[in-house]
Motif scaffolding. Structure first.
Motif, short mmCIF file in Angstrom:
data_model
loop_
_atom_site.label_atom_id
_atom_site.label_comp_id
_atom_site.label_asym_id
_atom_site.label_seq_id
_atom_site.Cartn_x
_atom_site.Cartn_y
_atom_site.Cartn_z
N TRP A 38 -17.67 -2.30 41.18
CA TRP A 38 -18.81 -2.70 40.35
C TRP A 38 -19.15 -1.73 39.22
O TRP A 38 -19.63 -2.16 38.17
CB TRP A 38 -20.04 -2.93 41.25
N LYS A 132 -33.28 -9.99 38.44
CA LYS A 132 -33.54 -9.55 39.81
C LYS A 132 -34.60 -8.45 39.95
O LYS A 132 -35.36 -8.45 40.89
CB LYS A 132 -32.25 -9.09 40.49
N ASN A 157 -29.10 -2.31 32.51
CA ASN A 157 -29.11 -1.82 33.87
C ASN A 157 -29.49 -0.35 33.84
O ASN A 157 -28.73 0.49 33.38
CB ASN A 157 -27.71 -2.01 34.47
N TYR A 158 -30.69 -0.06 34.29
CA TYR A 158 -31.22 1.32 34.25
C TYR A 158 -31.05 1.88 32.83
O TYR A 158 -30.35 2.86 32.62
CB TYR A 158 -30.51 2.20 35.27
N HIS B 30 -26.80 3.57 36.69
CA HIS B 30 -26.89 2.13 36.91
C HIS B 30 -26.95 1.85 38.41
O HIS B 30 -26.71 2.74 39.23
CB HIS B 30 -25.69 1.40 36.30
N VAL B 31 -27.25 0.62 38.75
CA VAL B 31 -27.22 0.19 40.15
C VAL B 31 -26.34 -1.05 40.22
O VAL B 31 -26.11 -1.71 39.19
CB VAL B 31 -28.61 -0.15 40.70
N ASN B 32 -25.87 -1.36 41.41
CA ASN B 32 -25.06 -2.56 41.56
C ASN B 32 -25.99 -3.78 41.49
O ASN B 32 -26.83 -3.97 42.37
CB ASN B 32 -24.32 -2.51 42.89
N PRO B 33 -25.87 -4.59 40.46
CA PRO B 33 -26.80 -5.71 40.31
C PRO B 33 -26.71 -6.72 41.45
O PRO B 33 -27.65 -7.45 41.69
CB PRO B 33 -26.40 -6.34 38.98
N GLU B 34 -25.56 -6.72 42.13
CA GLU B 34 -25.42 -7.70 43.21
C GLU B 34 -26.14 -7.26 44.48
O GLU B 34 -26.51 -8.09 45.29
CB GLU B 34 -23.93 -7.94 43.52
N THR B 35 -26.33 -5.95 44.62
CA THR B 35 -26.98 -5.48 45.84
C THR B 35 -28.42 -5.03 45.60
O THR B 35 -29.12 -4.69 46.54
CB THR B 35 -26.19 -4.31 46.45
N VAL B 36 -28.83 -5.03 44.36
CA VAL B 36 -30.18 -4.56 44.04
C VAL B 36 -31.20 -5.54 44.65
O VAL B 36 -31.00 -6.75 44.61
CB VAL B 36 -30.35 -4.41 42.49
N PRO B 37 -32.26 -5.01 45.28
CA PRO B 37 -33.23 -5.94 45.90
C PRO B 37 -33.96 -6.77 44.84
O PRO B 37 -34.32 -6.26 43.78
CB PRO B 37 -34.20 -5.00 46.63
N GLU B 38 -34.14 -8.03 45.17
CA GLU B 38 -34.84 -8.91 44.23
C GLU B 38 -36.34 -8.69 44.35
O GLU B 38 -36.84 -8.39 45.43
CB GLU B 38 -34.53 -10.37 44.56
#
Lengths: 339, 625
Positions: A38, A132, A157-158, B30-38
């Motif tokens: 990712w 999200k 993203n950030y 950055h963070v993983n957008p797929e695992t980031v809490p909604e």
């Protein structure tokens, strides 16, 4: 002697095996074009197929700057004066340089280039327009320019923002009016924190070239590049140009360093001179070793006859040789049985 | 004490080492957008509150913009329909309220100008709109309630805004009722005769007139067969007040109206009368008259135009301006190229000539020429737009490069750059060979020569020689050509041969040694089992001392006739013949000892070999004597 040989061979094979494994396991470094996970840039690599540069001095090799796009994404190491000068020269000659950063070291480059703009290095939060999570803000206040052609929305993203202090810098995209900078990282707006539209993409003209500043390099990582129109921004920048990706400003892990060394070594080995020298050397060593072994066996046989002849110089050598031959042929056991 | 210092240093060093990690933890790139809490609920309430705020302040543009922006909202898939539907209803409500507001304003104006019938029609329209708005508002309210429940949103701000919208709608209803009442009152008063609706009619002396000409407008203001004198009448041209006049004693008015120079097919004229508040009249608007404007449009014909334009070259644009086949003499024509405007005039034949020259780099690959004739009286303007592509010339570049280059030796690259018009002077030439870049310029003849010495570190390979021609003239394109050459580095060719040559050389040396050994002696073993000694060539003895010993034996045998027996040791043989060779016995003994050493000892020295040779020589010499 034999044990040493076995240990050495085992060691060599285990080193080769470990190196192969290390080489085959993909990198997990941020912004690594070899990283398919990712946080890597494998997708960017597939789209752009950039020339990866491990030293800014490689940019001196560019002979057609007007047809060149250079991507500097999230540099983790500061830029030296020499590096800045190289980038400045190529910009002046007409190249496009995209400097995308959030909390990295790109400000060192901007300072040396005397660009009236800085990355604020404070977290951009948009509590309304996001993907999200408010830390993944969406950008849709986008000016119509060739760089932003066919772009309706970007997802960051950030990210951080740009602090532009001169009208010479043209703002190309802003965050929404609800966004703010979360300076104290408490996830909520405080009165001292700047709010409202914040520039996230800007353009500065240097000589014949263009310096594009983007306050989030993460929009090009594998997990983000296909969100909104992020990939389109990249395509607009690199369209019809040879693209160079700067890898010289990342702090790499040991695994990546090892992979790089292996790569460099393999590149050297693949050069005809080294390749053929190695083949020749290996062949010679193999032949030499085989001959040595044979030679060692031969003298043992000769020594035996010589020793007998020393004691009995008048004995017939040929008879002795014949006897040895029969012994080898029929074996010692049979002889014993006969006697 | 030492321990304390060490611990302090460790305590200082550890946070310092971890500083970058701590920073990276606080500010991850950055963070993983797929695992980031909604987020638990979508941020729709903020946006709806803002949109409703703009709606209640009747800032329609902003409200619609906010509503459109909701497309960028992140909404989990399950809730997408609820949000989309709410937004759709809100958009409908905003548009209906906007339309209601605009209609109410129109009704007010219509009443003001006494257009009571039109006002009545518009009021009916407004009634329908208000009904629709009321219904949509209820739907919006329900949808927002649903959103509040689904996403557990704070209800107060949204409810507050819905109430404000209800108030706005009520306000419109009030305005509507007020206007309806005003209209009804006016109509009632007219019916009762307390208010009189005057009649205002106008007519023009013509329905067709040239542009800018003067026309006569006549009119009458009457009220129940009574003429209204000295009343102010406003004349409107194309809905804009143009002139005022006063009615005469018989309620009529006549005005010469010099029409504005408008080059349009027609204009509309009407008149209004607004009575004073004290007067028992209703405002009135006259009938609208349409005056067709007469003017002629000339034609601009381009007679000669370049197909393409090269910068810095002069091109002539020839054309003519005609009006119904009649050339317009000395007619002004403005030509605009890249925002620069020039005015030229036609000649006696109506022809015009214009020289186009491009000196600066245009932003596009074409130039647009806009030609506009100046209107004069009844001759209107004419405009023509032409686009001519700029010719970007592809240069020709011929380069001679050697096919084979030897590293470390200078070679020459020669070339010529030209276009169809001639050589390209002073153009930059960039040549890249491997990692080496050389820059030069073309001379007056468009030629260039570069001498390059490839480094001895260059590896032998096929490589591309890239030559870039970058002319100073912006209309000549940059051209890149690639040539292939083979670079041969003598050093790197020899290098792989070294590991091959070394063993070959050593093998050859060994062979040569074998061909010419330092001492080659053929030993003859004498079989003495029979009385007649039989010579038998048997062994090749390699040891020189042993060889010398056997040679000596041969000589001693010649003198004494005694050969060593097969069962005899060297010492036994020495003892046997010692008496017979008294003079050389001592030397032979020494040689025998040396031979024994050579045969049975592990090693002999060079010294031994030397001594053996000397002994052999001495023995031979003495035997000769």
């Amino acid at each position: 002697m034999k044990r040493v040989k076995i240990i050495t061979l085992a060691l060599i094979f285990s080193i080769i095996f470990s190196l192969t494994i290390a080489y085959m396991i993909p990198s997990t470094d941020n912004y690594s074009p070899e990283n398919p996970f990712w946080n890597g840039l494998k997708t960017l690599e597939n789209i752009v197929n950039p020339v990866q540069i491990t030293s800014i001095t490689q940019l001196k090799q560019i002979i057609n700057p007007k047809q060149t796009a250079i991507l500097i994404l999230g540099p983790e190491k500061p830029f030296t004066t020499q590096e800045t000068q190289t980038i400045k020269k190529i910009l002046e000659k007409g190249a496009i340089v995209l400097v995308a950063d959030d909390f990295g070291q790109a400000n060192t480059l901007l300072e040396q280039l005397e660009i009236p703009c800085k990355f604020t290095q404070k977290m951009l939060i948009d509590p309304v327009f996001y993907y999200k999570n408010p830390r993944l803000p969406k950008i849709f206040h986008i000016e119509k320019t060739p760089w932003t052609k066919n772009i309706e929305e970007l997802t960051l993203n950030y990210a951080t923002t740009l602090n532009i202090t001169s009208s010479e810098i043209k703002i190309l995209a802003n965050s929404s009016e609800y966004s703010y900078l979360d300076i104290n990282m408490n996830n909520q707006w405080d009165p001292e924190e700047p709010k409202g539209r914040q520039p996230i993409l800007a353009q500065a003209n240097i000589g014949e070239g263009t310096l594009l500043l983007l306050s989030d390099p993460s929009i090009f990582i594998n997990s983000m590049i296909n969100k909104s129109d992020n990939a389109q921004l990249l395509k607009n920048i690199i369209e019809g140009k040879t693209t160079y990706l700067d890898l010289s400003h990342y702090i790499t892990t040991l695994h990546t360093q090892l992979k790089t060394i292996i790569n460099i070594t393999l590149n050297y080995i693949y050069t005809p001179e080294i390749k053929y020298t190695l083949i020749a050397t290996t062949t010679i060593i193999t032949l030499y070793t085989t001959r040595k072994t044979k030679e060692k066996e031969e003298p043992e046989k000769i020594e035996e006859i010589e020793e007998v002849l020393k004691k009995h110089p008048n004995w017939d050598r040929r008879i002795l040789e014949k006897l040895r031959e029969w012994r080898e042929k029929f074996g010692a056991n049979r002889t014993t049985q006969t006697t | 004490m030492k321990q304390k210092t060490t611990i302090t240093i460790i305590f200082i060093l550890i946070p310092l080492i971890l500083l970058s990690q701590i920073y990276a933890y606080i500010y991850p790139p950055h963070v993983n957008p797929e695992t980031v809490p909604e987020e638990t609920g979508p941020p729709v309430s903020i946006l709806l509150t803002y949109a409703l705020s703009n709606l209640t302040t009747q800032n329609w543009t902003e409200a619609l913009k906010q509503i459109n922006n909701t497309e960028h909202l992140y909404v989990p898939q399950n809730y997408k329909y609820i949000v989309t539907r709410t937004i759709e209803l809100l958009r409908q409500l905003t548009e209906t309220l906007k339309q209601t507001n605009e209609t109410l304003e129109v009704i007010e104006l219509l009443i003001e100008y006494g257009q009571l019938e039109e006002a009545k029609t518009k009021l009916k329209e407004t009634d329908i709109l208000l009904g629709k708005a009321n219904y949509t508002l209820r739907e919006v309210e329900d949808a927002i309630d649903q959103l509040i429940q689904t996403f557990n949103l704070p209800s107060n701000p949204l409810k507050e805004k819905i109430n404000e919208t209800k108030n706005l709608l009520n306000q419109y209803k009030q305005t509507y009722l007020k206007l309806k009442q005003t209209l009804e009152e006016i109509i009632t008063k007219i019916e009762q005769g307390t208010l009189i609706q005057p009649n205002l009619t106008i007519s023009a002396n013509t329905t067709k007139t040239p542009v800018g000409s003067t026309i006569k407008i006549c009119g009458n203001l009457t009220a129940t067969n009574k003429t209204l004198q000295n009343k102010t009448i406003t004349i409107y041209i194309n809905k804009k007040p143009y002139k005022t006049t006063k009615t005469s004693e018989n309620g009529s008015f006549e005005i010469n109206l010099k029409l504005p120079t408008i080059y349009a097919p027609a204009i509309t004229i009407y008149a209004t009368y607004k009575p004073e508040e004290t007067e028992p009249y209703v405002p009135v608007t006259s009938n609208t008259i349409k005056i067709e404007l007469i003017y002629q449009t000339p034609t601009i014909t381009i007679l000669e135009i370049p197909e393409k334009i090269s910068p810095l070259k002069n091109y002539t644009l020839i054309g003519e301006i005609k009006l119904n086949d009649t050339p317009l003499e000395n007619w002004p024509l403005t030509i605009t190229i890249n925002q620069n405007t020039t005015t030229i005039y036609t000649d006696s034949q109506g022809h015009f000539n214009y020289t186009i020259t491009i000196t600066t780099k245009p932003s596009t690959s074409t130039i647009t020429i806009i030609m506009r004739t100046q209107p004069q009286k009844s001759i209107g303007p004419a405009t023509t737009k032409i686009t001519i592509p700029i010719e970007y010339i592809d240069p020709q570049i011929t380069v001679k490069t050697p096919k084979i280059i030897i590293a470390g030796i200078k070679f020459e690259i020669q070339g010529t750059a030209k276009t169809e018009d001639g050589p390209i002077r002073n153009a930059t030439i960039i040549i890249k060979i491997g990692s080496k870049i050389v820059t030069t310029n073309t001379n007056e003849n468009g030629t260039f020569t570069v001498k390059i010495a490839p480094s001895l570190l260059t590896l032998s390979r096929k490589l591309a020689i890239t030559i870039v021609l970058a002319p100073k003239e912006f209309w000549i394109n940059t051209k890149t050509i690639e040539k292939q050459a083979t670079i041969i580095n003598p050093l790197t060719i020899i290098t792989p041969l070294i590991p091959i040559l070394i063993p070959i050389a050593s093998a050859l040396k060994q062979k040569r040694k074998e061909k010419h050994p330092p001492v080659e002696v053929r030993e003859e073993l004498i079989e003495t089992t029979r009385h007649v000694a039989v010579k038998k060539e048997v062994v090749k003895v390699k040891h020189p001392i042993v060889a010398l010993y056997w040679k000596t034996i041969e000589k001693i045998h010649n003198k004494t006739g005694v050969y060593p027996q097969p069962n005899q040791t060297l010492r036994e043989y020495l003892t046997q013949i010692k008496e017979k060779i008294k003079n050389i016995a001592e030397k032979f003994e020494k040689l025998t000892i040396l031979t024994e050493k050579a045969l049975y000892a592990e090693k002999t020295t060079k010294q031994d070999e030397k001594l053996a040779k000397e002994l052999y020589k001495n023995i031979i010499e003495e035997l000769k004597q």
